[in-house]
Design an enzyme around this catalytic site. Structure first.
Site, PDB file in Angstrom:
ATOM      1  N   GLU A   1       0.826  -1.197   0.000  1.00  0.00           N
ATOM      2  CA  GLU A   1       0.000   0.000   0.000  1.00  0.00           C
ATOM      3  C   GLU A   1       0.865   1.255   0.000  1.00  0.00           C
ATOM      4  O   GLU A   1       0.542   2.247  -0.672  1.00  0.00           O
ATOM      5  CB  GLU A   1      -0.944  -0.011   1.203  1.00  0.00           C
ATOM      6  CG  GLU A   1      -2.026  -1.096   1.127  1.00  0.00           C
ATOM      7  CD  GLU A   1      -1.532  -2.516   1.360  1.00  0.00           C
ATOM      8  OE1 GLU A   1      -0.415  -2.678   1.914  1.00  0.00           O
ATOM      9  OE2 GLU A   1      -2.237  -3.470   1.002  1.00  0.00           O
TER      10      GLU A   1
ATOM     11  N   HIS B   1     -11.498  -5.939   8.528  1.00  0.00           N
ATOM     12  CA  HIS B   1     -12.202  -5.592   7.291  1.00  0.00           C
ATOM     13  C   HIS B   1     -13.409  -4.718   7.579  1.00  0.00           C
ATOM     14  O   HIS B   1     -14.405  -4.775   6.871  1.00  0.00           O
ATOM     15  CB  HIS B   1     -12.675  -6.850   6.547  1.00  0.00           C
ATOM     16  CG  HIS B   1     -11.583  -7.774   6.138  1.00  0.00           C
ATOM     17  ND1 HIS B   1     -11.076  -8.722   6.968  1.00  0.00           N
ATOM     18  CD2 HIS B   1     -10.899  -7.881   4.977  1.00  0.00           C
ATOM     19  CE1 HIS B   1     -10.122  -9.401   6.344  1.00  0.00           C
ATOM     20  NE2 HIS B   1      -9.986  -8.914   5.143  1.00  0.00           N
TER      21      HIS B   1
HETATM   22  C1  LIG Z   1      -1.955  -5.181   4.166  1.00  0.00           C
HETATM   23  C2  LIG Z   1      -2.954  -5.938   3.363  1.00  0.00           C
HETATM   24  N1  LIG Z   1      -3.168  -5.576   2.077  1.00  0.00           N
HETATM   25  C3  LIG Z   1      -4.083  -6.227   1.330  1.00  0.00           C
HETATM   26  C4  LIG Z   1      -4.813  -7.258   1.847  1.00  0.00           C
HETATM   27  C5  LIG Z   1      -5.876  -7.968   1.003  1.00  0.00           C
HETATM   28  N2  LIG Z   1      -5.444  -9.328   0.666  1.00  0.00           N
HETATM   29  C6  LIG Z   1      -5.772 -10.388   1.420  1.00  0.00           C
HETATM   30  S1  LIG Z   1      -5.037 -11.792   0.921  1.00  0.00           S
HETATM   31  C7  LIG Z   1      -4.291 -11.014  -0.377  1.00  0.00           C
HETATM   32  C8  LIG Z   1      -3.383 -11.786  -1.300  1.00  0.00           C
HETATM   33  C9  LIG Z   1      -2.199 -12.368  -0.585  1.00  0.00           C
HETATM   34  O1  LIG Z   1      -1.402 -13.086  -1.491  1.00  0.00           O
HETATM   35  P1  LIG Z   1      -0.138 -13.911  -1.018  1.00  0.00           P
HETATM   36  O2  LIG Z   1       0.713 -13.095  -0.125  1.00  0.00           O
HETATM   37  O3  LIG Z   1       0.520 -14.468  -2.212  1.00  0.00           O
HETATM   38  O4  LIG Z   1      -0.740 -15.071  -0.100  1.00  0.00           O
HETATM   39  P2  LIG Z   1      -1.711 -16.246  -0.534  1.00  0.00           P
HETATM   40  O5  LIG Z   1      -3.113 -15.761  -0.347  1.00  0.00           O
HETATM   41  O6  LIG Z   1      -1.402 -16.601  -1.936  1.00  0.00           O
HETATM   42  O7  LIG Z   1      -1.414 -17.358   0.416  1.00  0.00           O
HETATM   43  C10 LIG Z   1      -4.631  -9.666  -0.396  1.00  0.00           C
HETATM   44  C11 LIG Z   1      -4.166  -8.707  -1.407  1.00  0.00           C
HETATM   45  C12 LIG Z   1      -4.562  -7.605   3.180  1.00  0.00           C
HETATM   46  N3  LIG Z   1      -5.210  -8.602   3.777  1.00  0.00           N
HETATM   47  N4  LIG Z   1      -3.636  -6.928   3.910  1.00  0.00           N
END
Ligand SMILES: Cc1ncc(C[n+]2csc(CCOP(=O)(O)OP(=O)(O)O)c2C)c(N)n1
Ligand SMILES: Cc1ncc(C[n+]2csc(CCOP(=O)(O)OP(=O)(O)O)c2C)c(N)n1
Ligand SMILES: [Mg+2]
Ligand SMILES: [Mg+2]
Lengths: 409, 339, 409, 339
Positions: free
Chosen positions: D60, D129
């Site tokens: 972010e 959230h």
């Molecule tokens: C600081 C933050 N930014 C955005 C999100 C929204 N979000 C939740 S899961 C996700 C994707 C995460 O991807 P990754 O790190 O590859 O983990 P995976 O879900 O593939 O295990 C996002 C963008 C969040 N939870 N926290």
């Protein structure tokens, strides 16, 4: 002179979209057994090749190959297989339960069970895992009460987290499992601080932190790695490169340019790139890193190459952004099938044993869910409303006291 | 008893706590060998060893995250953020993690950390070394926020903050590190040694968080202030001759609501003073609370005297700073207002 | 089995403290000319050795050596020398002026002039530098009006920044010099965004961002590098490793474990480690990176190895934490002396020329300061008080309007 | 005119601006090919190409920093932060950089960026959230903060926000993306199509920032609300039968102070409603301002109905959410209060 007169912006695009054939050529795989295993005490600067290699043990025939094959006892294999199966049964069951409206949300770790389960068996009771929402396998391998998981997911009257957290955001201190939160990346630094505290105290406890490959882009991750490097924190930082971050492929996080394991080089840390669907490779790599950590040689960064088979969460529809047969095309296979195949090859397991274990796991989950349901699904029961004002501070101040009074009427 | 300025008092609090609590430790940018850019940790690394007081990378987020992890382990970290302006990269750690850890884990983990940081203007620090960010912390459920106004309070409050098992933001009004400042930059600086609150016990004592201090009893109007502005408020009362009751809040969260409301119910008038910019500042909460709790006692509009709604501009230090003239005018308006 | 029973925490300590003999053995130097120069179009993964090498051109005798020696025109050398001398004269003069109470604060770049001056001569007018407080040499090389610098430092009635910024935090859009702020690391991401915007627009402008080695620990720096890598931003990210961050030696930022240039490897970017006191090496390295950037090959990270000779700022007392003769012991010498020696060796410069230039620079600075003083030093004159309410927004809202009225009376 | 829900209206605003302004572009987590987790950018990458609407790394701080740099170059970036809870890692960029760039450079550079982000509760999002962080932005000099309550306003305000040359935080009440929500979760959800404000012009129109909307005229009490709470306030008025004047602020900074004060001077009473936790929330500023501007007209204490001073707890969604029952009670107390 190369120079163009006009620049253009590179915007990464995944190799395949819905309708395309899945394409994993970018993975740059190596046969099992090929990658060297430096002694754990090797200085980091003599291992700068490791982030570009791939630690694999299990070959196509279920045989353990090469220097990372360490000959695990059959009990460990069985325990690992069981925990993976339990995780999968749990994921499937709760996913369906969510469809019935019994809870608000759920996330599965299908295909990534090995990278949570194997390290759980490597770590010792005093150690601490700083998990993501996709690491419930860690708890499964430690016999965390299934009912407590279910109660958390239902936020019911017996939820160990008192109804305060969304499903999946567990916390289980006694099982070495730190409080999960929705925020990505913000607890890796806690793992490093926790590990530093262990070293500071002259203890021998180590920390293991997980993040997804998408999360590596957060500044907090860099800060944690910096502290880990500077103070030689006895920690293991594991990146689950499951190819996707919701709808964004791993290239959006930098995976087009180099491996995630190569992040280690920025900090002078050892970096391993490991087949995350290979239970033996995961176990061996984490054991190696744990040995370094416990020997006061500091932190290791590990990239686990794997695949998120399921959607991101119950709110996600992956058919919108990726080919739907990726799981079948994924060259590293399925961690459960691969470990099963290995155990059969070893002669310590049969297809019948396996079927029985699957059935037993499903039954245990079914029973736990049923028991949880009888306590209450989301909204049916919950902890007393006044408890929502507790634990804001150790002792509530006048605001929580007054507001609690207002709510309790 | 010894005579201490505010830096010495803070140093003494840290010294006492390193000595009393074997789990206490200090880290932050330049706090180790060097002793901190404001010298608050001077001599501590030499006395207790680098393990108890050491330098951190320039990474405010990393500092707070590390402290939280250490706190979860069972240590008691006291960290310094070099200027309050630079705490913002750690804001997510403070709000999403430190403030919520106990709550979301239902008491499984908590973050017994103290974050010391010098704040406020009056030192020609321009927009990046002058800000007063208290309001972005006081709105956050799960954080405590403390601001001392004298050496004596600084030591007692800091000890209490370190002993807290909740995260505490300890904002130090750097303008009064060396001496109380009444808002008259044109007058010679007075050192703390001429102020009674520079008498500081050398050993342990704690001032419980959540207790305000009535630094001047009065009947005409209640003045709510903290940090540097306590001294400015006292000067304004003296200069206007208005019989103001000046309350030094000392702890913004938890707020000593009883002392505040008792005073306003008595005086019927209230002026709130802070250096932070006005809109959405901590003064807004004070005003709202006083109005809610004391509506039927109020004889005049509650006034706020604050920094302007601009960044803190270097050359306009004394135009921005809400000095005694502005506070005095508000006091007059307030006591003269007709019911 | 390595494992100890008790861990301990590593806390970095610099090799020398006050009273000790300065010690720069950790620098891992190489003779001038030794490091290879890959062609600028070389893929990053074929240059993974570069962050561990050291790009140097000028040898001990003032001769240009090796593949990075590019034969700069004498005018460029002269211009560079002049800008460095001007910077030094300015720094010395204002430092003294501050002692007289005529302004609130000041920071010098003594010893680091080359790394700001040479890139200024490489960049083109449309490009943008995202500087730190220690890069005034960039403006000196571009003939920024000295009086404007002085007025900024005095925050006087003619301060181009209207009295809003502390001394040294310049902004000069027309000279390709982005607004400096006190916050460390928070503008590297702007440089990347700016460079991405140039590529997005099909322009050919590139960005150059500076940070100190201490600042590399900020999460914002990692985020910027991630974006630079993912989108192939036409940017150059320069780290001035001047060995100190206020009182913290470079080991506190991770310099004990690897080079700062190695940060590049985490992102699959080329990383160069460059002798920052060697005007020719700086010029050559930045030219190389600029050529890559303008050829749409993306970003380069450069570590300049140098030494902060002066105190951190006028608020600092370096004798408290470091040996006082580090400047003399520093093996990379002084950038001014080295360029001067080279020009003399080339036969395009004499000691007399040099003395005359030093005197001329000092005189220009003296004159500018005098003129600035006549406009007003800090607090003597300032812009009209009402202007402090301008530029909060493009158009003030009722708050600024009311408050301005209150102040203007 | 078309019938749009709030997501469609936001999508339409983005579509209009990508079409009108060749320098406008969109990026953020999952906003490209996929169209965003709430589908706000659905179809835009397909229509305008990846260059105009693309995915960003999960960073972010990096997203905002990149946007600022692009804005300084001359582009007009509109970025999405996936949930307002996750804007905190970018807080330093917003406060220290975006908000101050124009001021500190004396107009040399500025940050014409729009930051869209879904906020607020009512969706069982738990503590990560659901948060309503408006107060940490409204206190910051140099940021504008906008919150729509209907599809029509969402589109007009978002277009105005994008056209601003100042940084704008555009908070989208995600609970009402699909339909207005009156705070009665037990009743069937109503879609926007049954609400007049779902009539949305398909082309360009802008609603100037800083203009509040009197959504219900009344004489008994003024209710100040924004986002989801506008609908809750209307429900409370209807349910209590109190002749409330309900003002939808729409833009928190700049605040339409004239509309607010005119109404309170007329009604003599004021209830402030928001979902964010109370202490130090935006309601505190509203209360302070109303009190300052309308003291002599006030016939009852100003009330605040807000989220509690706790994180937003998953299972206690409807205990935390300040629903019509709580708002109604406050309205009654307020109109019944004796002068
Ligand atoms: C600081 C933050 N930014 C955005 C999100 C929204 N979000 C939740 S899961 C996700 C994707 C995460 O991807 P990754 O790190 O590859 O983990 P995976 O879900 O593939 O295990 C996002 C963008 C969040 N939870 N926290
Ligand atoms: C975000 C932030 N944190 C801390 C500071 C205080 N500070 C100012 S300069 C400095 C040291 C910077 O060191 P380095 O990055 O090596 O740059 P150098 O001064 O050596 O050029 C520190 C800690 C700051 N200005 N901003
Ligand atoms: Mg992923
Ligand atoms: Mg430095």
């Amino acid at each position: 002179m190369l120079r163009n007169s006009r620049l253009s912006l590179h915007i990464p695009e995944p190799p395949a979209r819905p309708g395309d054939r899945p394409d994993f050529r970018h993975l740059d795989l190596r046969p099992a057994g090929e990658t060297r295993r430096p002694e754990p005490e090797t200085p980091a600067h003599e291992m700068r090749d490791m982030p570009y290699a791939l630690v694999r043990v299990l070959d196509e025939d279920g045989q353990a190959q090469g220097p990372w094959a360490r000959g695990l006892p059959p009990e460990t294999l069985r325990k690992g297989l069981e925990a993976m199966l339990l995780t999968r049964a749990f994921d499937d069951r709760i996913f369906r339960i969510h469809r019935q409206g019994k809870t608000s949300f759920f996330m599965r770790s299908t295909g990534e069970e090995a990278l949570a389960v194997a390290p759980s068996l490597v770590l010792e009771p005093g150690d601490m895992c700083f998990p993501t929402y996709r690491n419930v396998g860690f708890l499964m391998a430690r016999d965390y009460p299934l009912l407590d998981l279910v109660n958390q997911i239902f936020s019911n009257a017996r939820d160990p987290l008192k109804g305060r957290q969304m499903p999946v955001l567990y916390s289980a201190r006694d099982y070495g499992f730190y409080s999960v939160s929705g925020n990505l990346g913000s607890r890796v630094g806690h793992a490093v601080g926790w590990a530093m505290a262990s070293a500071w105290s002259g203890d021998d406890r180590i920390a293991l932190a997980y993040i997804g490959e998408g999360t590596t882009a957060e500044g907090a991750v860099h800060e944690a790695l910096t502290f880990a490097s500077v103070y030689h924190a006895p920690a293991i930082l594991a990146i689950s490169n499951n190819q996707w971050a919701i709808s964004s492929f791993q290239g959006v996080a930098g995976g087009e340019e180099t491996t995630f394991a190569a992040r280690a080089l920025a900090y002078g840390l050892p970096g391993l790139r490991v087949d995350g669907n290979d239970f033996l490779a995961v176990h061996a790599a984490v054991s190696w890193a744990a040995e370094r950590a416990r020997s006061n040689l500091g932190a290791t960064l590990i990239e686990f190459v794997t695949l998120r088979i399921a959607g991101h969460s119950t709110s996600d529809d992956p058919t919108r952004y990726r080919p739907d047969d990726e799981a079948r095309a994924f060259p590293l296979g399925d961690p459960v099938e691969r470990l099963k195949g290995h155990m059969i090859a070893l002669g310590i397991w049969t297809p019948e044993d396996h079927e029985a274990l699957v059935a037993a796991c499903e039954e245990r989950i079914r029973a736990a869910v049923k028991q949880g349901e009888s306590i209450g699904t989301l909204g049916v029961t919950k902890p007393p409303v006044g408890t929502m004002f507790e634990d804001v501070f150790k002792t509530p101040d006048w605001r929580q006291i007054r507001q609690r009074r207002e709510v309790e009427g | 008893m010894a005579t201490m300025n505010m830096i010495q008092a803070i140093n003494s609090a840290l010294d006492v706590m390193l000595d009393r609590d074997p789990k206490a430790l200090i880290f932050g940018e330049d706090v180790g060998y060097f002793g901190g850019v404001f010298r608050a940790t001077d001599g501590l690394a030499a006395k207790y060893g680098a393990k108890r007081c050491f330098d951190a990378p320039i990474s405010e987020g990393g500092i707070i995250a590390t402290a939280i992890g250490m706190g979860a382990y069972g240590l008691r970290p006291v960290v310094e953020i070099q200027f309050a302006d630079y705490i913002l990269p750690a804001y997510d750690q403070l709000v999403s993690e430190a403030a919520r850890l106990r709550y979301r884990s239902a008491g499984d983990f908590w973050a017994p950390i103290t974050v010391r940081t010098p704040y406020g203007g009056g030192i020609f620090g321009g927009q990046t070394h002058s800000s007063s960010p208290e309001a972005i912390f006081t709105h956050v459920t799960g954080l405590k926020t403390v601001i001392p106004s004298t050496p004596h309070d600084a030591k007692g409050l800091l000890i209490a903050a370190i002993e807290e098992d909740d995260p505490v933001i300890f904002l130090e009004p750097k303008r009064i590190y060396q001496g109380p400042f009444d808002g008259h930059p044109e007058r010679p600086a007075t050192p703390w040694s001429q102020h009674p609150a520079s008498d500081v016990p050398e050993g342990y004592y704690a001032i419980p968080l959540g207790t305000a201090n009535v630094v001047r009893a009065g009947r005409a109007v209640t003045v709510l202030a903290y940090g540097t502005m306590v001294h400015v408020a006292l000067a304004a009362a003296a200069e206007t001759g208005i019989d103001a009751e000046v309350i030094d809040l000392r702890s913004l969260v938890p707020l000593d609501i009883d002392t505040v409301t008792a005073s306003v119910r008595k005086t019927g008038r209230c002026v709130i003073v802070h250096e932070a910019s006005r809109f959405g500042g901590y003064g807004a909460e004070l005003s709202a609370l006083v109005q809610e709790e004391c509506f039927y006692h109020l004889q005049a509009p509650i006034e706020r005297v604050t920094g302007w709604d601009t960044p803190y501009p270097h050359a306009f230090e004394w135009d921005y700073f809400p000095g005694p003239a502005r506070v005095g005018k508000a006091l007059k308006r307030c006591v003269e207002a007709e019911t």
